[in-house]
Design an enzyme around this catalytic site. Structure first.
Site, PDB file in Angstrom:
ATOM      1  N   ALA A   1       0.831  -1.202   0.000  1.00  0.00           N
ATOM      2  CA  ALA A   1       0.000   0.000   0.000  1.00  0.00           C
ATOM      3  C   ALA A   1       0.860   1.244   0.000  1.00  0.00           C
ATOM      4  CB  ALA A   1      -0.927  -0.013   1.211  1.00  0.00           C
TER       5      ALA A   1
ATOM      6  N   ALA B   1       2.828   2.780  -5.325  1.00  0.00           N
ATOM      7  CA  ALA B   1       2.492   1.899  -6.445  1.00  0.00           C
ATOM      8  C   ALA B   1       1.218   1.117  -6.132  1.00  0.00           C
ATOM      9  CB  ALA B   1       3.647   0.949  -6.732  1.00  0.00           C
ATOM     10  N   GLY B   2       1.140   0.572  -4.937  1.00  0.00           N
ATOM     11  CA  GLY B   2      -0.013  -0.237  -4.558  1.00  0.00           C
ATOM     12  C   GLY B   2      -1.294   0.569  -4.503  1.00  0.00           C
TER      13      GLY B   2
ATOM     14  N   PHE C   1      17.047  18.796 -10.457  1.00  0.00           N
ATOM     15  CA  PHE C   1      17.452  17.533  -9.859  1.00  0.00           C
ATOM     16  C   PHE C   1      18.605  16.950 -10.654  1.00  0.00           C
ATOM     17  CE2 PHE C   1      15.638  14.345  -6.804  1.00  0.00           C
ATOM     18  CZ  PHE C   1      15.244  15.259  -5.862  1.00  0.00           C
TER      19      PHE C   1
ATOM     20  N   ASP D   1      10.377  -8.295   0.305  1.00  0.00           N
ATOM     21  CA  ASP D   1       9.473  -9.461   0.421  1.00  0.00           C
ATOM     22  C   ASP D   1       8.889  -9.881  -0.924  1.00  0.00           C
ATOM     23  OD1 ASP D   1       9.961  -8.803   3.013  1.00  0.00           O
ATOM     24  OD2 ASP D   1       7.880  -8.474   3.600  1.00  0.00           O
TER      25      ASP D   1
ATOM     26  N   GLN E   1      21.435   1.200  -6.083  1.00  0.00           N
ATOM     27  CA  GLN E   1      21.868   2.599  -6.076  1.00  0.00           C
ATOM     28  C   GLN E   1      22.387   3.050  -4.715  1.00  0.00           C
ATOM     29  OE1 GLN E   1      18.962   6.090  -6.622  1.00  0.00           O
ATOM     30  NE2 GLN E   1      20.303   6.228  -8.386  1.00  0.00           N
TER      31      GLN E   1
ATOM     32  N   HIS F   1      23.086   6.324  -2.707  1.00  0.00           N
ATOM     33  CA  HIS F   1      22.747   7.755  -2.725  1.00  0.00           C
ATOM     34  C   HIS F   1      23.905   8.533  -2.127  1.00  0.00           C
ATOM     35  CE1 HIS F   1      20.688  11.538  -2.075  1.00  0.00           C
ATOM     36  NE2 HIS F   1      19.649  11.083  -2.743  1.00  0.00           N
TER      37      HIS F   1
ATOM     38  N   LEU G   1      18.365   9.572   4.886  1.00  0.00           N
ATOM     39  CA  LEU G   1      18.633  10.360   3.682  1.00  0.00           C
ATOM     40  C   LEU G   1      18.508  11.869   3.876  1.00  0.00           C
ATOM     41  CD1 LEU G   1      18.861   9.978   0.434  1.00  0.00           C
ATOM     42  CD2 LEU G   1      16.534  10.817   0.525  1.00  0.00           C
TER      43      LEU G   1
ATOM     44  N   THR H   1      17.859  14.807   1.154  1.00  0.00           N
ATOM     45  CA  THR H   1      17.438  14.806  -0.252  1.00  0.00           C
ATOM     46  C   THR H   1      18.425  15.457  -1.219  1.00  0.00           C
ATOM     47  OG1 THR H   1      15.770  15.550  -1.818  1.00  0.00           O
ATOM     48  CG2 THR H   1      16.105  16.947   0.080  1.00  0.00           C
ATOM     49  N   GLU H   2      18.414  14.919  -2.435  1.00  0.00           N
ATOM     50  CA  GLU H   2      19.147  15.519  -3.547  1.00  0.00           C
ATOM     51  C   GLU H   2      18.612  16.924  -3.825  1.00  0.00           C
ATOM     52  OE1 GLU H   2      20.114  12.801  -6.721  1.00  0.00           O
ATOM     53  OE2 GLU H   2      19.110  14.113  -8.133  1.00  0.00           O
TER      54      GLU H   2
ATOM     55  N   ARG I   1      23.637  10.157  -9.781  1.00  0.00           N
ATOM     56  CA  ARG I   1      23.962   9.674  -8.433  1.00  0.00           C
ATOM     57  C   ARG I   1      25.160   8.739  -8.378  1.00  0.00           C
ATOM     58  NH1 ARG I   1      17.873   8.841  -5.971  1.00  0.00           N
ATOM     59  NH2 ARG I   1      17.526  11.082  -5.721  1.00  0.00           N
TER      60      ARG I   1
ATOM     61  N   HIS J   1      20.354   2.898  -1.267  1.00  0.00           N
ATOM     62  CA  HIS J   1      19.153   3.717  -1.348  1.00  0.00           C
ATOM     63  C   HIS J   1      18.043   3.064  -2.159  1.00  0.00           C
ATOM     64  CE1 HIS J   1      16.768   7.296  -1.412  1.00  0.00           C
ATOM     65  NE2 HIS J   1      16.867   7.463  -2.703  1.00  0.00           N
TER      66      HIS J   1
ATOM     67  N   GLU K   1       8.982  -0.135  -6.825  1.00  0.00           N
ATOM     68  CA  GLU K   1      10.396  -0.492  -6.647  1.00  0.00           C
ATOM     69  C   GLU K   1      10.626  -1.997  -6.723  1.00  0.00           C
ATOM     70  OE1 GLU K   1      12.362   1.694  -3.557  1.00  0.00           O
ATOM     71  OE2 GLU K   1      14.159   0.439  -3.677  1.00  0.00           O
TER      72      GLU K   1
ATOM     73  N   ARG L   1      19.072   4.938 -11.427  1.00  0.00           N
ATOM     74  CA  ARG L   1      17.823   5.694 -11.464  1.00  0.00           C
ATOM     75  C   ARG L   1      18.101   7.177 -11.274  1.00  0.00           C
ATOM     76  NH1 ARG L   1      14.472   7.829  -7.415  1.00  0.00           N
ATOM     77  NH2 ARG L   1      15.510   6.827  -5.682  1.00  0.00           N
TER      78      ARG L   1
ATOM     79  N   SER M   1      11.515   7.736  -9.453  1.00  0.00           N
ATOM     80  CA  SER M   1      10.944   6.544  -8.853  1.00  0.00           C
ATOM     81  C   SER M   1       9.481   6.749  -8.465  1.00  0.00           C
ATOM     82  CB  SER M   1      11.752   6.155  -7.626  1.00  0.00           C
ATOM     83  OG  SER M   1      11.046   5.211  -6.894  1.00  0.00           O
ATOM     84  N   LEU M   2       9.195   7.920  -7.883  1.00  0.00           N
ATOM     85  CA  LEU M   2       7.793   8.208  -7.572  1.00  0.00           C
ATOM     86  C   LEU M   2       6.979   8.148  -8.856  1.00  0.00           C
ATOM     87  CD1 LEU M   2       7.958  11.128  -4.973  1.00  0.00           C
ATOM     88  CD2 LEU M   2       7.714   8.691  -4.576  1.00  0.00           C
TER      89      LEU M   2
HETATM   90  C1  LIG Z   1      14.680   8.215   1.901  1.00  0.00           C
HETATM   91  C2  LIG Z   1      14.186   8.056   0.504  1.00  0.00           C
HETATM   92  C3  LIG Z   1      13.921   9.180  -0.282  1.00  0.00           C
HETATM   93  C4  LIG Z   1      13.447   9.051  -1.582  1.00  0.00           C
HETATM   94  N1  LIG Z   1      13.201  10.176  -2.327  1.00  0.00           N
HETATM   95  C5  LIG Z   1      12.667  10.037  -3.567  1.00  0.00           C
HETATM   96  C6  LIG Z   1      12.319  11.183  -4.345  1.00  0.00           C
HETATM   97  O1  LIG Z   1      12.477  12.319  -3.926  1.00  0.00           O
HETATM   98  N2  LIG Z   1      11.771  10.992  -5.550  1.00  0.00           N
HETATM   99  C7  LIG Z   1      11.558   9.741  -6.063  1.00  0.00           C
HETATM  100  O2  LIG Z   1      11.059   9.644  -7.170  1.00  0.00           O
HETATM  101  N3  LIG Z   1      11.862   8.656  -5.340  1.00  0.00           N
HETATM  102  C8  LIG Z   1      12.422   8.765  -4.111  1.00  0.00           C
HETATM  103  N4  LIG Z   1      12.728   7.634  -3.393  1.00  0.00           N
HETATM  104  C9  LIG Z   1      12.371   6.327  -3.893  1.00  0.00           C
HETATM  105  C10 LIG Z   1      10.889   6.064  -3.728  1.00  0.00           C
HETATM  106  O3  LIG Z   1      10.420   6.694  -2.567  1.00  0.00           O
HETATM  107  C11 LIG Z   1      10.546   4.595  -3.613  1.00  0.00           C
HETATM  108  O4  LIG Z   1      11.237   3.873  -4.546  1.00  0.00           O
HETATM  109  C12 LIG Z   1       9.071   4.381  -3.849  1.00  0.00           C
HETATM  110  O5  LIG Z   1       8.323   5.207  -3.013  1.00  0.00           O
HETATM  111  C13 LIG Z   1       8.673   2.956  -3.650  1.00  0.00           C
HETATM  112  O6  LIG Z   1       7.271   2.873  -3.653  1.00  0.00           O
HETATM  113  P1  LIG Z   1       6.525   1.493  -3.685  1.00  0.00           P
HETATM  114  O7  LIG Z   1       5.095   1.787  -3.769  1.00  0.00           O
HETATM  115  O8  LIG Z   1       7.130   0.654  -4.726  1.00  0.00           O
HETATM  116  O9  LIG Z   1       6.885   0.805  -2.298  1.00  0.00           O
HETATM  117  P2  LIG Z   1       6.669   1.255  -0.771  1.00  0.00           P
HETATM  118  O10 LIG Z   1       6.185   2.626  -0.622  1.00  0.00           O
HETATM  119  O11 LIG Z   1       7.920   0.879  -0.076  1.00  0.00           O
HETATM  120  O12 LIG Z   1       5.501   0.324  -0.294  1.00  0.00           O
HETATM  121  C14 LIG Z   1       5.657  -1.033  -0.099  1.00  0.00           C
HETATM  122  C15 LIG Z   1       4.382  -1.576   0.465  1.00  0.00           C
HETATM  123  O13 LIG Z   1       4.405  -2.980   0.451  1.00  0.00           O
HETATM  124  C16 LIG Z   1       3.969  -3.479   1.676  1.00  0.00           C
HETATM  125  N5  LIG Z   1       4.604  -4.782   1.890  1.00  0.00           N
HETATM  126  C17 LIG Z   1       5.894  -5.122   1.690  1.00  0.00           C
HETATM  127  N6  LIG Z   1       6.081  -6.418   1.986  1.00  0.00           N
HETATM  128  C18 LIG Z   1       4.886  -6.922   2.369  1.00  0.00           C
HETATM  129  C19 LIG Z   1       4.438  -8.187   2.793  1.00  0.00           C
HETATM  130  N7  LIG Z   1       5.255  -9.231   2.889  1.00  0.00           N
HETATM  131  N8  LIG Z   1       3.134  -8.345   3.106  1.00  0.00           N
HETATM  132  C20 LIG Z   1       2.292  -7.281   3.026  1.00  0.00           C
HETATM  133  N9  LIG Z   1       2.661  -6.066   2.627  1.00  0.00           N
HETATM  134  C21 LIG Z   1       3.941  -5.888   2.304  1.00  0.00           C
HETATM  135  C22 LIG Z   1       4.362  -2.447   2.685  1.00  0.00           C
HETATM  136  O14 LIG Z   1       3.538  -2.538   3.808  1.00  0.00           O
HETATM  137  C23 LIG Z   1       4.107  -1.179   1.892  1.00  0.00           C
HETATM  138  O15 LIG Z   1       2.756  -0.813   2.007  1.00  0.00           O
HETATM  139  C24 LIG Z   1      13.229   7.769  -2.092  1.00  0.00           C
HETATM  140  C25 LIG Z   1      13.489   6.653  -1.311  1.00  0.00           C
HETATM  141  C26 LIG Z   1      13.990   6.782  -0.037  1.00  0.00           C
HETATM  142  C27 LIG Z   1      14.344   5.557   0.746  1.00  0.00           C
END
Ligand SMILES: Cc1cc2nc3c(=O)[nH]c(=O)nc-3n(C[C@H](O)[C@H](O)[C@H](O)COP(=O)(O)OP(=O)(O)OC[C@H]3O[C@@H](n4cnc5c(N)ncnc54)[C@H](O)[C@@H]3O)c2cc1C
Ligand code: FES
Lengths: 328, 568
Positions: free
Chosen positions: B11, B14-15, B114, B208, B227, B229, B239, B241-242, B273, B337, B369, B380, B385-386
């Site tokens: 959630a 992406a979710g 950026f 996971d 990556q 950072h 982190l 931020t960049e 990066r 990162h 991710e 990246r 990534s967002l």
């Molecule tokens: C500190 C930091 C700063 C960043 N800044 C930027 C930025 O400025 N711009 C940018 O584009 N990107 C940035 N990124 C990268 C970006 O934030 C992430 O890559 C992106 O948000 C990942 O989103 P996601 O939806 O894939 O996963 P997540 O947001 O990590 O969500 C994963 C979800 O999966 C669930 N989950 C995982 N395993 C299980 C399981 N076994 N059972 C049930 N649920 C599970 C978790 O509960 C969670 O809800 C940053 C990353 C970090 C670490």
């Protein structure tokens, strides 16, 4: 240095579960946060200790607990600032929410209250092709409210929620304010009426605890006050909940009495707010008054004006003049 | 049995984006997450989200070119084109949902610069962009009343041959095990940053989903592309931020030099990066460091700008290392990162389906991710990534609904799956106290990975890390779970997460050893050049029935940009 941390624990799997305190000794350094300490306990000493945490950087909102009796984010709180002289500190689950296990509380009521404020933007339709225009200063103002990470620290220490579970609470009302203050949302009227109801904006007692404990500077109480102002401006004092009407009148009467007398006459405040002829309500207050008298907290019946009240009156009329000017 | 047409695991952005898209069409969709949605790690994104808006004189092909170049030509250009073309509309969608982006004087969306990009096309909300978007996305989830399995931990994908039919999960509050049936399952489980120490990632980022898919027979692609950072805080690795450098902050060494002059004279601190992280590592190795760190200097930006646009990093620098960035430079170093690699998917999130033939796992989708489309290739770009999460989150939902409308549920015995899982978990609980504690084992793994697969890599170093990780698989079988209870047993969850991290660690090391060149984040001192002749290809790793790892290769999709030398 060595820290002794006493943790309030609770294990629902036990036959007759009861909470108890358990002490752990942990080696900590100057920069250690409470979360670092608890993680060390659970990783090295006692894997059965349950707590929520994730980001370690005060952004995910998982780790709100009580340290020495007040709600904090564990990952934002340095141990060194909370140690007593004998090197100990106390950790308990957040308040006002049922405990599931150890430091983990049930946040379902929290999310339910959030849901109750219709927490999503309701802009004018149809959507424009490009973005909705909005002034940057409004957006920057909203950044402060959006800074809320839903950790529930404010809910934990809210003194109203302690006695009235129906109160929407500081977090949900701060969220509500975000929409009223967002120039893109066009449902202010509907929203203000909704938040005007029982459990809404008028039930805050302005104790200020939420402002003190909020780790992100959201200042929920101030948002609630801003909602009230907006409701008054929009002349939305009525609702099905009569408390809402009194809330509004209360503020008017308050102002009236103070600007006339220079001080508050609490007896008059109650009578005027409820209405001189509102006999059922007034009679309903008799037990409260008796209770107050019994505890020697009954306000004096006569409230002479303060010396130099003329100055207060002049200030009041100046304010009124300015308000009238502004209204034009 | 719980049953849905589309089940989204995760959630984060992406979710939620996927679930929202499905919910808007009235589909029977649910989301399952091990933490409450707003706790997901997407909230940590600080800097912003990229999009080329034509009404601002930008062009999506420029954005695509910057992304291709940033990826060191490992990204698949068809996927990159999709992402960059759809970015503008999706950004507007986010604004329409209620995201409070910073504005320009006329009230239009404002941008900041950026790394690795020739135009300022990063849209942002102060330095809490991820949180601001994640919370608004959650508002939409509430608006559309999406069913959420809050604090449920997914343990295994339900499989029949090559087809996925749902998931087995633990309801953490009670410890009960359930099977959930789904016609289509979307993995949106985020990254695997905790495989390394230090890391900018939250404690929940344990890869996971990658592991679940891998165990079910899906290939993981380009896992070696991790990556680093350039600006992570001394100590915790949190982190900064960049966006700080985007606003004009400098990187300096102990001699007070802006050392990026030597490494990227044009883009300076805003080079890509991998380039900046390598430069810092060289400075640190040459002794121009303090305690293994160089310095990020924001002072000249002035207090007003810092408090308006960088107030969160001001807060955490003060909280975590006691430095006020308006007054002093703050010690930073490169830290793990982001995982560019992940579950191989196509541009509709399918895992994956070239011309109607499921070559990974049928009925399985992935986004964010955890997936590898691949838009980030070897490196990246910040703020891409967002964008990746929302673009491919949405697309995977469309793909999944399409699949669900044409296929029925898989038939399986709920009891068998639930009981099988219970037995596995009981195995952990039955281990005696002689083995390693979970945290100890994780730390050993993470340190070994940091040593062998850091910013600079060698054959020997990677082999050593791989052997260490494989040895840990044996120790893992005897890992000690001290909490024997049912309710909210986080100790048991950590053990399960560690199992997933070991899968990720192993594939990262194997991929690293396999790729005999330096490309993007994968820099080898023994093969220090990019080798376009032999390595314009992806590495896919699958787990065989006996646990052995098999390798496949796939050519990189090139549409309009031929590889060229990468200079900043
Ligand atoms: C500190 C930091 C700063 C960043 N800044 C930027 C930025 O400025 N711009 C940018 O584009 N990107 C940035 N990124 C990268 C970006 O934030 C992430 O890559 C992106 O948000 C990942 O989103 P996601 O939806 O894939 O996963 P997540 O947001 O990590 O969500 C994963 C979800 O999966 C669930 N989950 C995982 N395993 C299980 C399981 N076994 N059972 C049930 N649920 C599970 C978790 O509960 C969670 O809800 C940053 C990353 C970090 C670490
Ligand atoms: S661990 Fe995320 S707020 Fe403390």
């Amino acid at each position: 240095m060595q820290a002794n941390v006493s943790v309030r624990r609770f294990n629902p799997d036990e036959e007759d579960p009861k909470s108890y305190d358990q002490e752990y000794q942990v080696e900590v350094d100057e920069n250690f946060t409470v979360l670092d300490t608890l993680i060390k306990v659970r990783e090295e000493i006692d894997g059965s200790l349950a707590l929520r945490c994730s980001c370690r950087a005060s952004i995910c909102g998982s780790c709100a607990i009580r340290v020495n009796g007040h709600a904090v984010l564990a990952c934002k709180t340095r141990v060194s600032e909370h140690l007593s002289e004998d090197g100990s500190f106390r950790v308990e689950p957040a308040g006002n929410q049922p405990v599931i296990k150890d430091l983990v509380v049930d946040m379902n009521p929290f999310w339910d209250k959030l849901r109750a404020v219709e927490p999503y933007m309701q802009p004018s339709m149809p959507e424009p092709e490009a973005e909705y225009l909005a002034p940057n200063d409004v957006m920057l103002h909203l950044v402060d409210v959006m800074g809320c990470i839903m950790c529930g620290a404010c809910v934990s220490d809210c003194t109203v929620l302690e006695i009235d579970k129906n109160f929407l609470g500081p977090a949900a009302l701060a969220k509500a304010y975000r929409f009223v203050a967002d120039t893109r949302d066009v449902e202010d009227d509907k929203r203000l009426k909704m938040y005007n109801e029982y459990g809404g904006m008028w039930d805050c007692t302005r104790c200020g605890e939420c402002v003190t404990v909020c780790p992100k500077g959201v200042a929920p109480m101030e948002r609630i006050m801003a909602l009230r102002e907006k409701a008054i401006e929009a002349k939305i004092p009525t609702g099905s909940y009569d408390g809402a009407a009194y809330g509004y009148r209360h503020s008017l009467v308050f102002e009236d009495i103070v600007s006339h007398n220079g001080r508050l006459d609490e007896t008059k405040l109650v009578i005027k707010t409820l209405g001189m002829f509102n006999l059922p309500k007034l009679i309903g207050l008799i037990p409260v008054a008796m209770n107050a008298a019994f505890r020697r907290k009954m306000p004096p019946l006569l409230h002479p004006a303060i010396p130099g009240v003329g100055q207060v009156r002049r200030i009041a009329s100046r304010i009124n003049a300015i308000k009238k000017e502004a209204a034009k | 049995m719980y049953s849905h047409d589309v089940l989204v695991l995760g959630a984060g952005l992406a979710g939620m984006r996927a679930a929202l898209e499905a919910a808007k069409t009235g589909a029977n969709v649910a989301m399952l997450s091990k933490v409450y949605p707003v706790r997901s790690h997407s909230n940590a994104a600080q800097g912003g989200i990229n999009a080329a808006l034509t009404d601002r004189g930008d062009d999506w092909t420029d954005h695509a070119y910057d992304t291709v170049k940033g990826s060191d030509f490992l990204g698949d250009q068809d996927a990159i084109e999709v992402m960059c073309r759809e970015a503008g509309q999706e950004l507007i969608n986010l604004e329409h949902m209620g995201v409070i982006f910073n504005r320009d004087e006329e009230g239009h969306l404002g941008t900041r610069a950026f790394g690795g990009q020739r135009k300022a096309r990063t849209f942002f909300v102060a330095d809490i962009t991820g949180q601001a978007i994640l919370h608004v996305m959650f508002e939409q989830i509430l608006k559309y009343n999406v069913r959420v399995y809050d604090e449920w931990y997914a343990t295994t994908l339900i499989m029949d041959g090559n087809r996925c039919g749902g998931v087995v999960a633990m309801e953490m509050r009670t410890g009960d095990i359930h099977a959930i049936q789904a016609k289509a399952t979307i993995l949106a489980t985020g990254g695997s940053g905790r495989v390394f120490e230090p890391s900018t990632n939250a404690l929940i980022c344990s890869g996971d989903g990658m592991s679940l898919a891998y165990r079910a027979g899906a290939p993981l692609m380009d896992m070696e592309m991790v990556q680093y950072h350039p600006t992570t805080l001394k100590g915790s690795g949190v982190l900064l931020t960049e966006g700080a450098r985007g606003e004009g902050a400098y990187l300096i060494n102990t001699k007070g030099e802006r050392f990026m002059e030597k490494y990227a004279p044009n883009m300076m601190e805003l080079a890509s990066r991998d380039v900046v992280s390598r430069a810092e590592t060289i400075e640190i190795n040459e002794g121009n460091d303090i305690d293994g760190c160089v310095l990020l200097d924001c002072r000249h930006l002035g207090t007003a700008k810092i408090m308006e646009r960088l107030s969160y990093i001001h807060e955490i620098s003060l909280d975590l290392v006691g430095v006020d960035i308006t007054k002093d430079p703050v010690p930073i170093r490169p830290g793990v990162h982001y995982q560019m690699g992940g579950i191989k998917t196509d541009i509709d999130g399918r895992c994956w389906d070239p011309n109607g033939a499921w070559k990974g796992v049928e009925g399985l989708f992935a986004a964010g991710e955890t997936a590898c489309v691949s838009v980030h290739g070897g490196n990246r770009l910040g703020a891409n990534s967002l964008l990746d999460t929302v673009i491919f989150g949405r697309r995977s939902a469309i793909g999944a609904m399409d699949y669900a409308s044409q296929n029925s549920h898989l038939n399986f015995s709920e009891n068998d799956w639930v009981n099988g899982e219970k037995a596995k978990l009981q195995g952990f609980l039955d281990n005696d106290a002689s083995g390693d504690l979970v945290a100890k084992l994780r730390m050993d793994m993470a340190v070994a990975m940091d040593k062998g697969l850091g910013v600079y890599r060698t054959e020997d170093g990677m082999q050593e890390a791989l052997q260490a990780v494989q040895g840990m698989r044996e120790r893992f079988k005897k890992v000690v779970v001290q909490d024997k209870g049912k309710s909210f047993n986080t100790n048991l969850i950590f053990a399960l997460e560690l199992g997933c991290m070991l899968d990720c660690a192993e594939t990262i090391a194997i991929g690293g050893i396999e790729r005999k060149e330096s490309r993007g984040a994968h820099s080898r001192t023994d093969y220090d050049k990019r080798d376009d002749e032999n390595w314009m290809k992806h590495i896919l790793l699958r787990q065989g029935d006996g646990g052995e790892v098999t390798k496949e290769y796939m050519p990189i999709v090139v549409t309009q940009w031929q590889p060229e030398e990468r200079k900043y």
